[in-house]
Design an enzyme around this catalytic site. Structure first.
Site, PDB file in Angstrom:
ATOM      1  N   GLU A 111       2.738  63.732  16.475  1.00 15.45           N
ATOM      2  CA  GLU A 111       3.805  63.627  15.456  1.00 15.45           C
ATOM      3  C   GLU A 111       4.998  62.824  15.941  1.00 15.45           C
ATOM      4  OE1 GLU A 111       2.128  66.423  16.126  1.00 15.45           O
ATOM      5  OE2 GLU A 111       1.812  67.609  14.302  1.00 15.45           O
ATOM      6  N   ALA A 168      -1.664  66.621   8.917  1.00  7.84           N
ATOM      7  CA  ALA A 168      -1.210  66.754   7.538  1.00  7.84           C
ATOM      8  C   ALA A 168      -1.263  65.359   6.916  1.00  7.84           C
ATOM      9  CB  ALA A 168       0.207  67.308   7.518  1.00  7.84           C
ATOM     10  N   GLY A 177      -1.287  68.385  12.411  1.00  9.63           N
ATOM     11  CA  GLY A 177      -1.561  69.602  11.642  1.00  9.63           C
ATOM     12  C   GLY A 177      -3.008  70.053  11.774  1.00  9.63           C
ATOM     13  N   GLU A 209      -2.951  72.098  14.768  1.00  8.67           N
ATOM     14  CA  GLU A 209      -2.231  73.336  14.434  1.00  8.67           C
ATOM     15  C   GLU A 209      -3.111  74.287  13.631  1.00  8.67           C
ATOM     16  OE1 GLU A 209       1.171  70.979  12.945  1.00  8.67           O
ATOM     17  OE2 GLU A 209       2.375  72.366  14.132  1.00  8.67           O
TER      18      GLU A 209
HETATM   19  C1  HXC Z   1      -3.132  60.465   5.724  1.00  8.67           C
HETATM   20  C2  HXC Z   1      -4.699  59.518   7.094  1.00  8.67           C
HETATM   21  C3  HXC Z   1      -4.292  60.335   8.166  1.00  8.67           C
HETATM   22  C4  HXC Z   1      -3.250  61.275   7.927  1.00  8.67           C
HETATM   23  C5  HXC Z   1      -5.889  59.062   8.858  1.00  8.67           C
HETATM   24  N1  HXC Z   1      -5.683  58.746   7.558  1.00  8.67           N
HETATM   25  N2  HXC Z   1      -5.050  60.027   9.252  1.00  8.67           N
HETATM   26  N3  HXC Z   1      -4.127  59.593   5.893  1.00  8.67           N
HETATM   27  N4  HXC Z   1      -2.700  61.299   6.689  1.00  8.67           N
HETATM   28  N5  HXC Z   1      -2.823  62.135   8.866  1.00  8.67           N
HETATM   29  C6  HXC Z   1      -6.378  57.729   6.764  1.00  8.67           C
HETATM   30  C7  HXC Z   1      -5.955  56.329   7.149  1.00  8.67           C
HETATM   31  O1  HXC Z   1      -4.760  55.990   6.498  1.00  8.67           O
HETATM   32  C8  HXC Z   1      -7.129  55.524   6.661  1.00  8.67           C
HETATM   33  O2  HXC Z   1      -7.039  55.354   5.272  1.00  8.67           O
HETATM   34  C9  HXC Z   1      -8.310  56.455   6.939  1.00  8.67           C
HETATM   35  O3  HXC Z   1      -7.768  57.779   7.053  1.00  8.67           O
HETATM   36  C10 HXC Z   1      -9.030  56.120   8.230  1.00  8.67           C
HETATM   37  O4  HXC Z   1      -8.070  56.090   9.270  1.00  8.67           O
HETATM   38  P1  HXC Z   1      -7.934  54.871  10.301  1.00  8.67           P
HETATM   39  O5  HXC Z   1      -6.583  54.970  10.905  1.00  8.67           O
HETATM   40  O6  HXC Z   1      -8.309  53.596   9.664  1.00  8.67           O
HETATM   41  O7  HXC Z   1      -9.070  55.283  11.353  1.00  8.67           O
HETATM   42  P2  HXC Z   1      -9.123  54.968  12.897  1.00  8.67           P
HETATM   43  O8  HXC Z   1      -8.700  53.558  13.177  1.00  8.67           O
HETATM   44  O9  HXC Z   1     -10.488  55.399  13.333  1.00  8.67           O
HETATM   45  O10 HXC Z   1      -8.025  55.908  13.574  1.00  8.67           O
HETATM   46  C11 HXC Z   1      -8.196  57.283  13.559  1.00  8.67           C
HETATM   47  C12 HXC Z   1      -6.857  57.996  13.941  1.00  8.67           C
HETATM   48  C13 HXC Z   1      -5.724  57.474  13.031  1.00  8.67           C
HETATM   49  C14 HXC Z   1      -6.531  57.711  15.407  1.00  8.67           C
HETATM   50  C15 HXC Z   1      -7.094  59.491  13.759  1.00  8.67           C
HETATM   51  O11 HXC Z   1      -6.156  57.559  11.661  1.00  8.67           O
HETATM   52  C16 HXC Z   1      -4.450  58.226  13.160  1.00  8.67           C
HETATM   53  O12 HXC Z   1      -3.707  58.031  14.132  1.00  8.67           O
HETATM   54  N6  HXC Z   1      -4.133  59.075  12.161  1.00  8.67           N
HETATM   55  C17 HXC Z   1      -2.854  59.761  12.098  1.00  8.67           C
HETATM   56  C18 HXC Z   1      -2.768  60.859  13.140  1.00  8.67           C
HETATM   57  C19 HXC Z   1      -1.434  61.566  13.046  1.00  8.67           C
HETATM   58  O13 HXC Z   1      -0.360  60.990  13.293  1.00  8.67           O
HETATM   59  N7  HXC Z   1      -1.450  62.849  12.698  1.00  8.67           N
HETATM   60  C20 HXC Z   1      -0.254  63.642  12.560  1.00  8.67           C
HETATM   61  C21 HXC Z   1       0.212  63.615  11.132  1.00  8.67           C
HETATM   62  S1  HXC Z   1       1.733  64.463  10.913  1.00  8.67           S
HETATM   63  P3  HXC Z   1      -7.315  53.922   4.586  1.00  8.67           P
HETATM   64  O14 HXC Z   1      -7.021  54.183   3.137  1.00  8.67           O
HETATM   65  O15 HXC Z   1      -6.416  52.949   5.241  1.00  8.67           O
HETATM   66  O16 HXC Z   1      -8.763  53.682   4.866  1.00  8.67           O
HETATM   67  C22 HXC Z   1       1.297  66.070  10.938  1.00  8.67           C
HETATM   68  C23 HXC Z   1       2.453  67.010  10.826  1.00  8.67           C
HETATM   69  C24 HXC Z   1       2.001  68.399  10.641  1.00  8.67           C
HETATM   70  O17 HXC Z   1       0.166  66.438  11.021  1.00  8.67           O
HETATM   71  C25 HXC Z   1       3.170  69.239  10.259  1.00  8.67           C
HETATM   72  C26 HXC Z   1       2.809  70.594   9.791  1.00  8.67           C
HETATM   73  C27 HXC Z   1       1.682  70.722   8.880  1.00  8.67           C
END
Ligand code: HXC
Length: 266
Positions: free
Chosen positions: A137, A71, A114, A117
């Site tokens: 998460e 998400a 998400g 999910e």
């Molecule tokens: C918003 C996101 C994002 C996310 C990545 N980006 N994941 N933006 N929400 N979930 C954005 C980054 O901010 C960044 O923007 C761009 O995408 C590229 O990401 P990087 O981190 O620079 O890439 P990389 O170094 O290759 O790392 C990839 C990654 C990492 C390992 C996937 O992005 C990451 O850990 N993302 C978050 C994963 C996460 O925690 N997901 C769970 C979210 S909570 P900029 O502008 O800086 O270029 C969730 C709850 C669900 O899903 C609940 C119910 C729906």
């Protein structure tokens, strides 16, 4: 929507390929983070596909690099619990799991949070060899909120589900296959073609029987369903009900006449 027409939206690409609908997540700059507008578009598309008898199977895909990294964290970070509860967007994930026609997730690269999910809410999963699955998460202070803990617990059992949600451990495509998290793993260049090919194969089946098959399997997994005998009874009832369909007559007649059936969805 006319055959093969492509509707370009900002965050979701909606295409129709014969009786198969393809939804492609399209936020490369945010690794397909599932923003509110994207999930709204998905909800709208699913509502239309449900009402459209020409659509028999839906495929949800990301790009080769990423299915979805979760998400959208920037949309959630400042929210209170009351604001999150009042926010209707999580119901979009439920629209995927409650969709009555078969759904296939075509996954390559990251399927995180998400994103995983969303993939788990689909009926079948095709993964590329590069797919990576995780529920990270906990590392940002929350837990899965769109069915991840529940679906993983059912799919993998207590120990593995807890390992994933307590540590955020990443699961590779081949490990996911061995655990039953995905149905098949293919080389990266084939993941979408494989999902679409599979969707066409299923879309050639009689759709009322496909809906009944899906309903029966999902009822068997639903803990609210009264009992094992009740689930078996539902299956029997669905089986009987298909004898009032033209497709059952056509299917059995075509078999005895040694020809290919032509199903009408009636
Ligand atoms: C918003 C996101 C994002 C996310 C990545 N980006 N994941 N933006 N929400 N979930 C954005 C980054 O901010 C960044 O923007 C761009 O995408 C590229 O990401 P990087 O981190 O620079 O890439 P990389 O170094 O290759 O790392 C990839 C990654 C990492 C390992 C996937 O992005 C990451 O850990 N993302 C978050 C994963 C996460 O925690 N997901 C769970 C979210 S909570 P900029 O502008 O800086 O270029 C969730 C709850 C669900 O899903 C609940 C119910 C729906």
């Amino acid at each position: 929507m006319p055959d093969s027409m492509t509707q370009l939206t900002q965050e979701l690409i909606v295409e129709q390929k014969g009786s198969v609908a393809l939804l492609t997540l399209n936020r490369p700059e945010a690794l397909n983070a599932l923003s509110h507008p994207l999930m709204d578009q998905m909800g709208e598309a699913l509502k239309n596909f449900e009402a459209n008898s020409a659509i028999r199977v839906v495929v949800i895909a990301g790009s080769e690099r990423v299915f979805a990294a979760g998400a959208d964290i920037s949309e959630m970070q400042g929210k209170t619990s009351a604001e999150m509860r009042a926010d209707p967007h999580l119901s979009r994930w439920d629209m995927v799991s409650n969709f009555p026609k078969p759904t296939i997730a075509a996954i390559s690269g990251y399927a995180l949070g998400g994103g995983l999910e969303l993939a788990l809410a689909c009926d079948l999963r095709v993964a590329s060899e590069t797919a990576v699955f995780a529920q990270p998460e906990i590392s940002i202070g929350v837990i899965p909120g769109a069915g991840g803990t529940v679906r993983l617990a059912r799919l993998l059992g207590r120990a593995l589900a807890l390992e994933m949600v307590l540590t955020g451990r990443r699961i590779s495509a081949h490990e996911a296959l061995s655990l039953g998290m995905v149905n098949r793993v293919v080389p990266v260049e084939l993941f979408l073609d494989e999902a679409i090919k599979w969707a066409h194969q299923i879309s050639a089946m009689p759709p009322l029987a496909a809906a009944a098959a899906k309903k029966s399997v999902l009822s068997a997994l639903n803990p609210d369903y009264p009992s094992y005998p009740a689930a078996l009874k539902l299956e029997r009832e669905l089986f009987y009900s298909l004898f009032d369909t033209e497709d059952q007559k056509e299917g059995m007649q075509a078999f005895t006449q040694k020809r290919k059936p032509e199903f009408k969805g009636k």
